[in-house]
Structure formats: C-alpha cells, structure tokens
Design an enzyme around this catalytic site. Structure first.
Site, PDB file in Angstrom:
ATOM      1  N   ARG A 184       0.887  -1.348   0.067  1.00  0.00           N
ATOM      2  CA  ARG A 184      -0.003   0.051  -0.105  1.00  0.00           C
ATOM      3  C   ARG A 184       0.870   1.320  -0.002  1.00  0.00           C
ATOM      4  NH1 ARG A 184      -2.518  -3.409   3.415  1.00  0.00           N
ATOM      5  NH2 ARG A 184      -4.199  -4.080   2.654  1.00  0.00           N
ATOM      6  N   LYS A 226       4.109  11.830 -11.417  1.00  0.00           N
ATOM      7  CA  LYS A 226       3.239  11.102 -12.283  1.00  0.00           C
ATOM      8  C   LYS A 226       4.368   9.739 -12.420  1.00  0.00           C
ATOM      9  CE  LYS A 226       1.642  13.526 -15.657  1.00  0.00           C
ATOM     10  NZ  LYS A 226       1.076  13.476 -17.007  1.00  0.00           N
ATOM     11  N   GLU A 259      12.743  18.471 -24.477  1.00  0.00           N
ATOM     12  CA  GLU A 259      11.954  18.843 -23.168  1.00  0.00           C
ATOM     13  C   GLU A 259      12.670  20.050 -22.554  1.00  0.00           C
ATOM     14  OE1 GLU A 259       8.864  17.642 -22.752  1.00  0.00           O
ATOM     15  OE2 GLU A 259       9.418  15.502 -23.829  1.00  0.00           O
ATOM     16  N   LYS A 288       9.453  23.214 -14.140  1.00  0.00           N
ATOM     17  CA  LYS A 288       8.323  22.239 -13.955  1.00  0.00           C
ATOM     18  C   LYS A 288       7.653  22.246 -12.670  1.00  0.00           C
ATOM     19  CE  LYS A 288       6.788  17.569 -15.189  1.00  0.00           C
ATOM     20  NZ  LYS A 288       6.946  16.286 -15.542  1.00  0.00           N
ATOM     21  N   GLU A 337      -3.367  18.281 -12.948  1.00  0.00           N
ATOM     22  CA  GLU A 337      -3.590  18.304 -14.143  1.00  0.00           C
ATOM     23  C   GLU A 337      -4.884  18.922 -14.643  1.00  0.00           C
ATOM     24  OE1 GLU A 337      -2.422  14.701 -16.380  1.00  0.00           O
ATOM     25  OE2 GLU A 337      -0.928  16.063 -17.687  1.00  0.00           O
ATOM     26  N   ARG A 340      -1.239  22.951 -16.130  1.00  0.00           N
ATOM     27  CA  ARG A 340      -0.119  21.709 -16.417  1.00  0.00           C
ATOM     28  C   ARG A 340      -0.033  21.396 -17.779  1.00  0.00           C
ATOM     29  NH1 ARG A 340       1.330  17.095 -12.245  1.00  0.00           N
ATOM     30  NH2 ARG A 340       2.811  15.889 -13.405  1.00  0.00           N
ATOM     31  N   ASN A 378       2.246  20.134 -22.359  1.00  0.00           N
ATOM     32  CA  ASN A 378       2.086  19.308 -23.514  1.00  0.00           C
ATOM     33  C   ASN A 378       2.403  20.292 -24.776  1.00  0.00           C
ATOM     34  OD1 ASN A 378       1.104  16.964 -23.353  1.00  0.00           O
ATOM     35  ND2 ASN A 378      -0.907  17.348 -23.716  1.00  0.00           N
ATOM     36  N   HIS A 437       3.289  18.450 -27.957  1.00  0.00           N
ATOM     37  CA  HIS A 437       3.232  17.127 -27.961  1.00  0.00           C
ATOM     38  C   HIS A 437       1.922  16.618 -28.403  1.00  0.00           C
ATOM     39  CE1 HIS A 437       6.337  17.139 -24.826  1.00  0.00           C
ATOM     40  NE2 HIS A 437       6.107  15.963 -24.370  1.00  0.00           N
ATOM     41  N   HIS A 493       2.502  13.065 -30.309  1.00  0.00           N
ATOM     42  CA  HIS A 493       1.876  11.743 -30.045  1.00  0.00           C
ATOM     43  C   HIS A 493       1.276  11.180 -31.161  1.00  0.00           C
ATOM     44  CE1 HIS A 493       2.512  12.430 -25.786  1.00  0.00           C
ATOM     45  NE2 HIS A 493       1.677  13.163 -25.852  1.00  0.00           N
ATOM     46  N   HIS A 500      10.635   9.903 -28.735  1.00  0.00           N
ATOM     47  CA  HIS A 500      10.028  10.875 -28.112  1.00  0.00           C
ATOM     48  C   HIS A 500      10.503  12.332 -28.198  1.00  0.00           C
ATOM     49  CE1 HIS A 500       6.774  12.627 -25.833  1.00  0.00           C
ATOM     50  NE2 HIS A 500       7.584  13.260 -25.002  1.00  0.00           N
TER      51      HIS A 500
HETATM   52  N1  LIG Z   1       6.218  10.636 -15.360  1.00  0.00           N
HETATM   53  C1  LIG Z   1       6.505  11.523 -15.943  1.00  0.00           C
HETATM   54  O1  LIG Z   1       5.912  12.673 -15.827  1.00  0.00           O
HETATM   55  C2  LIG Z   1       7.038  11.296 -17.385  1.00  0.00           C
HETATM   56  C3  LIG Z   1       7.228  12.514 -18.097  1.00  0.00           C
HETATM   57  C4  LIG Z   1       8.165  12.244 -19.353  1.00  0.00           C
HETATM   58  C5  LIG Z   1       8.385  10.936 -19.759  1.00  0.00           C
HETATM   59  N2  LIG Z   1       8.099   9.971 -18.929  1.00  0.00           N
HETATM   60  C6  LIG Z   1       8.298   8.429 -19.334  1.00  0.00           C
HETATM   61  O2  LIG Z   1       9.738   8.379 -19.271  1.00  0.00           O
HETATM   62  C7  LIG Z   1      10.017   7.404 -20.209  1.00  0.00           C
HETATM   63  C8  LIG Z   1      11.461   7.679 -21.251  1.00  0.00           C
HETATM   64  O3  LIG Z   1      12.515   8.181 -20.412  1.00  0.00           O
HETATM   65  P1  LIG Z   1      14.030   7.917 -20.815  1.00  0.00           P
HETATM   66  O4  LIG Z   1      14.126   8.887 -22.061  1.00  0.00           O
HETATM   67  O5  LIG Z   1      14.821   8.193 -19.820  1.00  0.00           O
HETATM   68  O6  LIG Z   1      14.026   6.523 -21.271  1.00  0.00           O
HETATM   69  P2  LIG Z   1      14.838   5.207 -20.551  1.00  0.00           P
HETATM   70  O7  LIG Z   1      14.552   5.201 -19.033  1.00  0.00           O
HETATM   71  O8  LIG Z   1      14.209   4.154 -21.390  1.00  0.00           O
HETATM   72  O9  LIG Z   1      16.368   5.910 -20.899  1.00  0.00           O
HETATM   73  C9  LIG Z   1      16.770   5.642 -22.283  1.00  0.00           C
HETATM   74  C10 LIG Z   1      17.907   5.067 -22.415  1.00  0.00           C
HETATM   75  O10 LIG Z   1      19.066   5.537 -22.084  1.00  0.00           O
HETATM   76  C11 LIG Z   1      19.671   4.416 -20.887  1.00  0.00           C
HETATM   77  N3  LIG Z   1      20.361   5.166 -19.968  1.00  0.00           N
HETATM   78  C12 LIG Z   1      19.772   6.008 -19.024  1.00  0.00           C
HETATM   79  N4  LIG Z   1      20.644   6.660 -18.433  1.00  0.00           N
HETATM   80  C13 LIG Z   1      21.855   6.278 -18.692  1.00  0.00           C
HETATM   81  C14 LIG Z   1      23.059   6.513 -18.295  1.00  0.00           C
HETATM   82  N5  LIG Z   1      23.570   7.484 -17.409  1.00  0.00           N
HETATM   83  N6  LIG Z   1      24.032   5.976 -18.866  1.00  0.00           N
HETATM   84  C15 LIG Z   1      23.984   5.131 -20.081  1.00  0.00           C
HETATM   85  N7  LIG Z   1      22.620   4.704 -20.530  1.00  0.00           N
HETATM   86  C16 LIG Z   1      21.825   5.376 -19.902  1.00  0.00           C
HETATM   87  C17 LIG Z   1      18.566   3.543 -20.709  1.00  0.00           C
HETATM   88  O11 LIG Z   1      19.114   2.403 -20.021  1.00  0.00           O
HETATM   89  C18 LIG Z   1      17.918   3.472 -21.664  1.00  0.00           C
HETATM   90  O12 LIG Z   1      18.392   2.626 -22.568  1.00  0.00           O
HETATM   91  C19 LIG Z   1       8.940   6.968 -20.978  1.00  0.00           C
HETATM   92  O13 LIG Z   1       8.471   5.616 -20.617  1.00  0.00           O
HETATM   93  C20 LIG Z   1       8.052   8.233 -20.699  1.00  0.00           C
HETATM   94  O14 LIG Z   1       6.461   7.727 -20.764  1.00  0.00           O
HETATM   95  C21 LIG Z   1       7.447  10.045 -17.811  1.00  0.00           C
HETATM   96 ZN   LIG Z   2       7.651  14.753 -23.425  1.00  0.00          ZN
END
Ligand SMILES: NC(=O)c1ccc[n+]([C@@H]2O[C@H](COP(=O)([O-])OP(=O)(O)OC[C@H]3O[C@@H](n4cnc5c(N)ncnc54)[C@H](O)[C@@H]3O)[C@@H](O)[C@H]2O)c1
Ligand SMILES: [Zn+2]
Length: 364
Positions: free
Chosen positions: A122, A144, A186, A228, A238, A242, A246, A249, A253, A265
C-alpha cells in the site's frame, strides 16, 4: 559549487528536494532521510555502470540494501509482467512496509519504480535517482508514475511524490548522444514556455550541454526543474495550467503512433513544436519559427519528421487520452505561443489547420 537544489512543494505531500550536482555526494544527501531498509531498482544498461557506486554510497550513509532488481533497458519494462516480477522480488527479499525504493535509471525505471513504490504494501518511500537527462528534467518531477498496456502508453498509473530526487551530473557522461538530445527537447520546450532568464540560458548553454559540460548541464537542469516544479505545484492534478507542458506533444503523439513508436519521443516533440510554432504564426500572428529552428538545431534535434501519412497522424492525435470529451467542436486543442514565455492552452484547431501544419514538418 556548480548546480544546486530546488524544493518542490506540491501541497498534498511533504516538500522534497531535487539535488543536482557533479560528483553528487549521495551518502550526504540520502543521509538527510532517516536511513533504513532499501532496495535499488535499475535497468540492464544503467545497473552495470552505476549501481555499485550508488549501493556503496547508500551503505555508507547507513542504509541496508536488501535487494538490487535489474530490469531490461527500454520501454518494454513499463509492463504489468515486469511490474509483477519487481513486486515479487521485493516481497521475497522481505522489504518492509517502512522500506524505501531507490529508482536508479531513466524515465522507464522512474515510472516503473514509482508505480511499484505506490502500491507495494500500500505504498513505500521512493527516492528518484534519475540518470538520463529526460528523467532529470522531466519524468522525475511532478509525481506521475505508471506503466504501459498493450492498448496504449501510460494507461496505468498513480501520483506519488518522492522523498528525494538526487541527480549526479557524472551519470550523464555515459548517456548516449541521441538520448541526451531527447532530454534537450524537453529542456528547449520548457525554456520556450518559460521565457526570461531560462530562455536566455538556452542560447548560452545548449551547445556546451551537448558536449557534457557540467556547468551548462547543471544550469539547464535546474532551470527546467524549477520551471516544471512551479507549473505542477500550481496544478498538481492536471486541471489546466499543467497542460502547457504538452507544448509540441499533440503532433508528437500523433507522429509517434503513426510511426509505430519507432520515432524517439524527443525528436517527435522537436518537430511537434515546429508544427505548433507554424500554427501560432497562422492563428496568433507570432513568428517564432526561426527561433525554434535555431534552438532545435543547437540541441542536435531534427527539423523534419520522416515522411508519413498525414491522415494517420491526425487519426492518432484524435486518440490522445489527454483530449477531453468537451473538445469535439474544436476537433483538436493545442498549446500555442503568443510569444516566447507566453503560451495559451486549449486553442481550438481544425483538422484542415492541423493537416497543413503537420504537412509543413514532414520530409518530402
Ligand atoms: N512521469 C512523467 O511525468 C514522465 C514524463 C516524461 C516521460 N516519462 C516517461 O519516461 C520514459 C522515457 O524516459 P527516458 O528517455 O529516460 O528513457 P529510458 O529510461 O528508457 O532511458 C533511455 C535509455 O538510456 C539508458 N540510460 C539511461 N541513463 C543512462 C546513463 N546514465 N548511461 C547510459 N545509459 C543510460 C537507458 O538504459 C535506456 O536504454 C517514457 O516511458 C516516458 O513515458 C514520464
Ligand atoms: Zn515529452
């Protein structure tokens, strides 16, 4: 000292710090929390590079590490199957209900780890240790967390504020160039939305940030986190403001879905912002296309998307879960710019207007 920290106070949970520094002293910053039993979640790319040092620093600060769980790198790990595996590993290791999960990785590990922390027994404590630029500037701030379903991305989730976010700029040294640029998309987005000194910092620091200059990265990350955090603090769940995050985006998307999620992305957001800048010119009379192009080029991002069927992009935009049911008469709602630092959200855009803006950013 380079970099610094930002306090995020969302009102609904205890305020927490986002600490950003090169050679960040994790023992010191994590020691500010009452150390107890913890587990580390990481992925197969980040774990071998950074998990031992993190684990060592936590032990030094008095934490007992009961388990290190490594999931496959990439979006595939934001799944129910991986979620179940992680929960069961924590249960088998006996992580108690007052335990803490340290999520060491990019946005995937942060979103998955956050959802695990929101539901295991929980809810347990969460510390975000973002290692990608995207995770440092975007996904680790705002609370999020969640998973994907085969039916769509981020369809399962929760809001969970962490106890702490600690970003070591040294981790970015191992991040692949293309991933760095995904995060910069971003950063550019938020700098354009913010205007002021953050926008000036884009001009000053983007080039050096691409060369992994710690001062430039630290400045842009803190600008982004501050921006942010301010936006999500005003609008934690949201309801309205917020929505400006977007920016770029809506089209992004659509492009991602039309490309079967083959388009990274940040690259989709880059061209999505150009389409929004085009619409801003057509509908609001603001000419910011040149400014967008200069910044995106500097950030190593594309100015066009691979040729694709415009109708498929439009169709996928229509399926965006962020559209509300009252949106029918406008067809699409966009975040557009009156000027740098002055976004307007909920601007109605017809299919014909959207079609022409998307056409302008597709390769031919
Ligand atoms: N929660 C939110 O508000 C929010 C906002 C934006 C995006 N997201 C989510 O975030 C995700 C994308 O995040 P991301 O771009 O970090 O992707 P990711 O976590 O897949 O990382 C991208 C790649 O880089 C590698 N990597 C990360 N850090 C590294 C480092 N220091 N050295 C070597 N390799 C490294 C990872 O292993 C992966 O292969 C998506 O799932 C998206 O939906 C969430
Ligand atoms: Zn984004």
């Amino acid at each position: 000292m380079l970099a610094g920290s930002v306090t995020v106070d969302t009102g609904s949970a205890a305020p927490y710090e986002v600490c950003v520094a090169p050679s960040l002293d994790l023992a010191a910053v994590s020691g500010a929390l009452p150390p107890g039993t913890a587990a580390i979640l990481t992925d197969s790319s980040v774990g071998p590079l950074h998990a031992d040092a993190v684990s060592g620093a936590l032990v030094e600060a008095g934490w007992e590490i009961s388990e290190v769980v490594t999931v496959p790198a990439g979006e595939v790990s934001k799944s129910l199957a991986v979620y179940e595996m992680v929960l069961r590993r924590l249960a088998a290791a006996g992580l108690p209900r007052d335990g803490t999960l340290f999520a060491l990785g990019g946005g995937v590990v942060g979103d998955l780890g956050g959802f695990v922390a929101s539901s295991y027994m929980r809810g347990i404590n969460l510390v975000q240790l973002p290692t990608s630029l995207l995770a440092m500037v975007d996904s680790s701030v705002g609370g999020k967390v969640g998973l994907d379903l085969p039916e769509g991305k981020n369809l399962v989730g929760a809001f969970l504020q962490p106890q702490l976010v600690a970003a070591n700029l040294d981790w970015l040294v191992t991040l692949p160039d293309r991933e760095l640029s995904q995060g910069l998309a971003e950063v550019v987005k938020m700098g354009i939305l913010s205007g002021g000194s953050f926008f000036d910092d884009l001009g000053k620091y983007l080039g050096a940030a691409r060369d992994r200059d710690a001062e430039a990265l630290g400045a842009l990350i803190l600008d982004s986190v501050r921006y942010k955090a301010a936006v999500v603090t005003e609008d934690e769940r949201e309801a309205g403001l917020r929505a400006v995050l977007n920016y770029g985006h809506t089209v992004a998307h659509g492009l991602e879905a039309a490309a079967g999620y083959d388009l990274p992305h940040g690259e989709a957001v880059a061209v999505g912002m150009l389409a929004a800048a085009r619409l801003s010119k057509d509908k609001l009379g603001s000419d910011l296309i040149g400014a967008h192009r200069d910044l995106l080029r500097e950030a190593g991002l594309p100015l066009t998307a691979p040729a694709t069927d415009v109708e498929a992009v439009l169709g996928a935009m229509g399926r965006d879960k962020k559209r509300r049911s009252s949106d029918e008469e406008g067809r699409y709602r966009f975040v557009l710019l009156e000027e740098i630092g002055n976004p307007v959200h909920g601007v109605p855009v017809t299919a014909a207007e959207a079609r022409s803006a998307i056409g302008s950013i597709l390769e031919r």
